[in-house]
Scaffold this motif. Sequence first.
Motif, PDB file in Angstrom:
ATOM      1  N   TYR A  87       0.872  -1.182   0.000  1.00 32.95           N
ATOM      2  CA  TYR A  87       0.000   0.000   0.000  1.00 32.95           C
ATOM      3  C   TYR A  87       0.900   1.220   0.000  1.00 32.95           C
ATOM      4  O   TYR A  87       1.687   1.399   0.922  1.00 32.95           O
ATOM      5  CB  TYR A  87      -0.909  -0.007   1.233  1.00 32.95           C
ATOM      6  CG  TYR A  87      -1.905   1.126   1.262  1.00 32.95           C
ATOM      7  CD1 TYR A  87      -3.001   1.113   0.426  1.00 32.95           C
ATOM      8  CD2 TYR A  87      -1.740   2.203   2.117  1.00 32.95           C
ATOM      9  CE1 TYR A  87      -3.917   2.144   0.442  1.00 32.95           C
ATOM     10  CE2 TYR A  87      -2.644   3.234   2.133  1.00 32.95           C
ATOM     11  CZ  TYR A  87      -3.737   3.195   1.301  1.00 32.95           C
ATOM     12  OH  TYR A  87      -4.644   4.213   1.312  1.00 32.95           O
ATOM     13  N   ASP A  88       0.788   2.040  -0.985  1.00 38.61           N
ATOM     14  CA  ASP A  88       1.713   3.151  -1.179  1.00 38.61           C
ATOM     15  C   ASP A  88       1.417   4.301  -0.209  1.00 38.61           C
ATOM     16  O   ASP A  88       0.809   5.296  -0.582  1.00 38.61           O
ATOM     17  CB  ASP A  88       1.665   3.634  -2.618  1.00 38.61           C
ATOM     18  CG  ASP A  88       2.746   4.630  -2.936  1.00 38.61           C
ATOM     19  OD1 ASP A  88       3.732   4.687  -2.171  1.00 38.61           O
ATOM     20  OD2 ASP A  88       2.630   5.331  -3.946  1.00 38.61           O
ATOM     21  N   ASP A  89       1.857   4.134   1.034  1.00 37.65           N
ATOM     22  CA  ASP A  89       1.701   5.170   2.048  1.00 37.65           C
ATOM     23  C   ASP A  89       2.760   4.955   3.109  1.00 37.65           C
ATOM     24  O   ASP A  89       3.064   3.827   3.471  1.00 37.65           O
ATOM     25  CB  ASP A  89       0.315   5.087   2.680  1.00 37.65           C
ATOM     26  CG  ASP A  89       0.006   6.254   3.573  1.00 37.65           C
ATOM     27  OD1 ASP A  89       0.693   7.287   3.469  1.00 37.65           O
ATOM     28  OD2 ASP A  89      -0.922   6.152   4.395  1.00 37.65           O
TER      29      ASP A  89
END
Length: 91
Positions: A87-89
Amino acid sequence: MVVYYSMLTGIAVLLYLYSLNIISKRVKWLIYMLIILILICVSGLRYYVGTDYSQYMSNYYIYSKREFSLIEQPALNIVAQISNFIYDDYA
């Protein structure tokens, strides 16, 4: 630091209890879940805590978008790549 010492002491005590052969499998499962819950709570409550949090936040975007390299900051590079895949965070 008190939180970390308390967490480590609590987990050490729980691991000692877990290693005893006189407790049932149900109690061992409960101890196992309690250890996981303690680790999740401490890591979850660290959001935006620490003097270097903003630096890691900006580094995440740099390391997650570039090619994989083990030369500069290998651990951060690995974590950023895995996190970017899931998850790109940064949080």
